[in-house]
Motif scaffolding. Structure first.
Motif, short mmCIF file in Angstrom:
data_model
loop_
_atom_site.label_atom_id
_atom_site.label_comp_id
_atom_site.label_asym_id
_atom_site.label_seq_id
_atom_site.Cartn_x
_atom_site.Cartn_y
_atom_site.Cartn_z
N VAL A 149 0.82 -1.22 0.00
CA VAL A 149 0.00 0.00 0.00
C VAL A 149 0.85 1.27 0.00
O VAL A 149 0.33 2.37 -0.18
CB VAL A 149 -0.97 0.03 1.20
N SER A 150 2.15 1.13 0.23
CA SER A 150 3.02 2.30 0.29
C SER A 150 4.41 1.92 -0.22
O SER A 150 4.87 0.80 0.01
CB SER A 150 3.10 2.82 1.73
N ARG A 151 5.04 2.86 -0.91
CA ARG A 151 6.39 2.61 -1.44
C ARG A 151 7.16 3.91 -1.43
O ARG A 151 6.59 4.98 -1.66
CB ARG A 151 6.31 2.07 -2.87
N LEU A 152 8.47 3.81 -1.21
CA LEU A 152 9.32 5.01 -1.23
C LEU A 152 10.75 4.62 -1.57
O LEU A 152 11.33 3.74 -0.95
CB LEU A 152 9.28 5.70 0.13
N GLY A 153 11.30 5.30 -2.58
CA GLY A 153 12.71 5.16 -2.93
C GLY A 153 13.34 6.54 -2.89
O GLY A 153 13.71 7.05 -1.82
N ASN A 154 13.42 7.18 -4.05
CA ASN A 154 13.91 8.56 -4.07
C ASN A 154 12.88 9.50 -3.46
O ASN A 154 11.67 9.28 -3.59
CB ASN A 154 14.20 8.98 -5.52
N PRO A 155 13.35 10.56 -2.82
CA PRO A 155 12.39 11.49 -2.22
C PRO A 155 11.60 12.28 -3.26
O PRO A 155 12.11 12.56 -4.35
CB PRO A 155 13.29 12.43 -1.39
N LEU A 156 10.40 12.61 -2.92
CA LEU A 156 9.55 13.54 -3.67
C LEU A 156 9.05 13.01 -5.01
O LEU A 156 8.45 13.76 -5.78
CB LEU A 156 10.28 14.88 -3.91
N ILE A 157 9.25 11.73 -5.29
CA ILE A 157 8.85 11.22 -6.60
C ILE A 157 7.33 11.11 -6.70
O ILE A 157 6.70 11.76 -7.54
CB ILE A 157 9.52 9.86 -6.88
N ASN A 158 6.75 10.28 -5.83
CA ASN A 158 5.29 10.17 -5.90
C ASN A 158 4.63 11.47 -5.47
O ASN A 158 3.50 11.78 -5.85
CB ASN A 158 4.81 9.01 -5.01
N GLU A 159 5.35 12.23 -4.69
CA GLU A 159 4.83 13.52 -4.20
C GLU A 159 4.70 14.54 -5.33
O GLU A 159 3.67 15.20 -5.47
CB GLU A 159 5.81 14.07 -3.15
N VAL A 160 5.74 14.66 -6.14
CA VAL A 160 5.82 15.80 -7.08
C VAL A 160 5.88 15.36 -8.55
O VAL A 160 5.36 16.06 -9.41
CB VAL A 160 7.08 16.65 -6.75
N ILE A 161 6.48 14.22 -8.82
CA ILE A 161 6.67 13.81 -10.22
C ILE A 161 5.42 13.10 -10.77
O ILE A 161 4.99 13.36 -11.89
CB ILE A 161 7.91 12.90 -10.36
N ILE A 162 4.88 12.19 -9.99
CA ILE A 162 3.76 11.36 -10.46
C ILE A 162 2.45 12.14 -10.33
O ILE A 162 2.19 12.78 -9.30
CB ILE A 162 3.69 10.04 -9.66
N ALA A 163 1.62 12.04 -11.34
CA ALA A 163 0.36 12.79 -11.34
C ALA A 163 -0.67 12.14 -10.42
O ALA A 163 -0.61 10.95 -10.12
CB ALA A 163 -0.19 12.89 -12.76
N LEU A 164 -1.60 12.95 -10.00
CA LEU A 164 -2.58 12.53 -9.00
C LEU A 164 -3.30 11.24 -9.37
O LEU A 164 -3.52 10.38 -8.53
CB LEU A 164 -3.60 13.67 -8.79
#
Lengths: 462, 121
Positions: free
Chosen positions: A270-285
């Motif tokens: 349900v959650s993933r994180l590698g590089n910072p700010l990717i899903n936050e800022v790069i990937i669209a809603l």
């Protein structure tokens, strides 16, 4: 934020919400790598009486790829269990908590650590490890720093673990950035939508100061993570890719008769994180929830977001006349091969002298760390952009200013790495949200687990 | 967040008697048929207690998916004390997922799906 509340679904599930991931060669133990995965964002320190804790029903994992296929070769798996001493009181503790086995501490949490290899074979490294309590205040948790330090567990074989509350170390001016891309140090240059709200520059405000997170930190020998025979900076086998995930069982039903949720079925991510700010800022809603449930090996489908990032297109509009070269680059339609290299494959040899963290051709969001690059004796918070090969995006250290690094990269500062005819705008090397590690009240530690002592509920807010 | 209830353990602080409630805390009550049906409504599916599902699994329904565990994690077979949750994906075709332990089985049984839908009304 780095990854706090970054997607619609996970924003409703903070216990499983990964917020930041760090991976670096330990400065005080340079034969080891430290990986820290943070969860449970934006904790108000006074949030009692049910203070924050990991989810007993959440499977937390830290994954390491060491052969470039973006599949986990080594996974560290953490399972938590909450134990109540006395269910007949509403209190978290009934007297000062002086030790981790204090009988006055009511709601305690324990965890197991399991190492799982790519073929599915696993080894239980430890079980019944104590997490520290939350930092309640001077009466409940006096001598908190030493109390929490006692929760650093030595598992033998050069491995240390810690799982518990820490001070948020990530600094970012959320309040401004999410107010239509305002960067306070330059806000007088913002188009302000014609409202003339700002008349001059202003200092940044750290919106994540004086809040806590829950950290899962593990320090392991480099040789436990890399392929056998890895030797030297230029050896591709020295590079690892790291990411963290949280998973829940697929089915859950709220049992209204007991007031409890019943869960069943396989664990699903349900959650993933590698590089910072990717899903936050790069990937669209519209793709954020999908991104969170997939492994990095499937990230090719998201490559177009890196090639044409929305933020790069927005900056020239929000700051008229400040980014003319970036505007021309965006208008040209050239893909941002620099961002793809930095974030999806790692930087190959021959681009930056004495450096590479390339993992091959598989496009995947992993925090890539060249483990052969020693810790810097004089760290620069801008990492590679500041000439410090031991900092982001070569892994990520707790004090690295990843907001500024990524802002400047998106603004075009790194595009000459792939196109030497491009001249970045002067602003690309100056843009920032105006914060530094000094914006974090709780100082970072010089030893494991490196993130600062959490803020107490008694003192925050003050 | 939600989830399994915390284990109770150790000394009962309200008295000087040591009360080990671990065993009590570890037991999960088997949800009643009514309560699970209630809860499952939110999943747009239906649920049954473990004993009921055990019978249907023995019936000649087509199982189109093998039990699947988390990668690297052995599938845990549900004990009689653990819940079994059924998500009827499509009543017409009878396609349903049965969750138990850490496994999921995809079934296609129009008759069972119809009976579950009827029971939920």
């Amino acid at each position: 934020m780095s990854s706090h509340r970054e997607a619609p679904e996970i924003s409703k599930d903070p216990v499983a919400d990964s917020t930041d991931l760090y991976a670096f060669v330990s400065p005080d133990q340079p034969t080891t790598v430290t990986i820290i995965a943070n969860y449970i964002p934006l904790q108000a320190p006074a949030g009692g009486p049910n203070f924050y804790e990991f989810g007993d029903d959440v499977l937390y994992e830290i994954h390491v790829d060491n052969d470039g296929d973006a599949l986990a070769d080594v996974t560290y798996r953490f399972n938590f269990q909450t134990r109540l001493r006395n269910p007949d009181t509403f209190l978290y503790n009934t007297a000062p908590i002086l030790t981790l086995n204090s009988t006055s501490w009511n709601s305690r949490q324990f965890y197991s650590v399991r190492k799982v290899m790519e073929d599915g074979t696993g080894t239980e490294l430890a079980k019944n490890l104590a997490s520290p309590p939350c930092n309640v205040g001077p009466l409940s948790t006096p001598n908190y720093a030493s109390l929490a330090q006692a929760a650093v567990h030595d598992l033998g074989g050069g491995i240390k673990v810690f799982a518990g509350q820490r001070a948020e170390g990530f600094y970012v001016d959320l309040g401004a950035i999410f107010d239509l891309g305002d960067l306070r140090p330059f806000e007088n240059l913002h188009n302000q939508y014609g409202m003339s709200v700002f008349t001059g520059p202003a200092p940044g405000v750290n919106a994540t100061n004086r809040v806590n997170v829950h950290s899962i930190a593990i320090q392991v020998p480099i040789t436990d993570l890399v392929q056998k025979g890895a030797s030297g900076e230029s050896d591709p086998r020295s590079v690892i890719g790291v990411w963290t995930t949280a998973s829940r069982q697929a089915a859950s039903v709220f049992d209204a008769e007991t007031g409890k949720t019943v869960t069943s079925g396989p664990f699903v991510q349900v959650s993933r994180l590698g590089n910072p700010l990717i899903n936050e800022v790069i990937i669209a809603l519209g793709d954020k929830d999908l991104w969170n449930k997939l492994p990095p090996a499937g990230d090719k489908q998201f490559a177009h977001y890196y090639a044409q990032p929305g933020l790069a297109a927005a900056l020239p509009t929000l700051y008229p006349g400040v980014f003319p070269n970036l505007a021309a680059l965006v208008a040209s339609g050239k893909p941002r091969a620099d961002l793809e290299a930095i974030l999806l494959t790692g930087i190959p040899s021959g681009i930056i002298s004495g450096f590479q963290n390339n993992t091959g051709s598989v496009l995947s969001d992993m925090l890539r760390l060249n483990t052969a690059i020693p810790p810097s004796s004089n760290p620069n918070i801008l990492g590679l952009l500041g000439g410090d090969l031991a900092g982001f995006p070569n892994g990520r250290r707790v004090a690295d200013d990843i907001v500024t690094v990524e802002l400047r990269a998106v603004a075009g500062l790194t595009f000459p790495l792939v196109d030497n005819t491009f001249t970045p705008d002067g602003a690309a090397s100056k843009v920032t949200d105006g914060l530094t590690p000094a914006s974090v009240t709780a100082p970072f530690l010089t030893t494991f687990p490196y993130l600062g002592v959490p803020y107490s509920g008694f003192d925050n807010p003050s | 967040m939600c989830g399994g209830r915390p284990r109770r353990e150790g000394k009962d602080m309200s008295s000087e008697n040591f009360t080990d409630r671990s065993a009590e805390g570890e037991q999960r009550q088997e949800p009643s048929r009514r309560s699970v049906l209630h809860g499952a409504a939110g999943l747009a599916g239906a649920g049954l207690a473990a004993t009921a599902i055990a019978g249907t699994l023995a019936a000649p329904a087509s199982a189109s998916a093998a039990p699947r565990a988390h990668p690297g994690r052995a599938a845990r077979v549900s004990s009689s004390a653990e819940p079994v949750i059924v998500h009827v994906r499509d009543v017409g075709s009878g396609e349903m997922d049965v969750f138990a332990g850490t496994s999921r089985v995809r079934l296609r049984d129009p008759g069972l799906a119809a009976r579950l839908a009827q029971a939920a009304r």
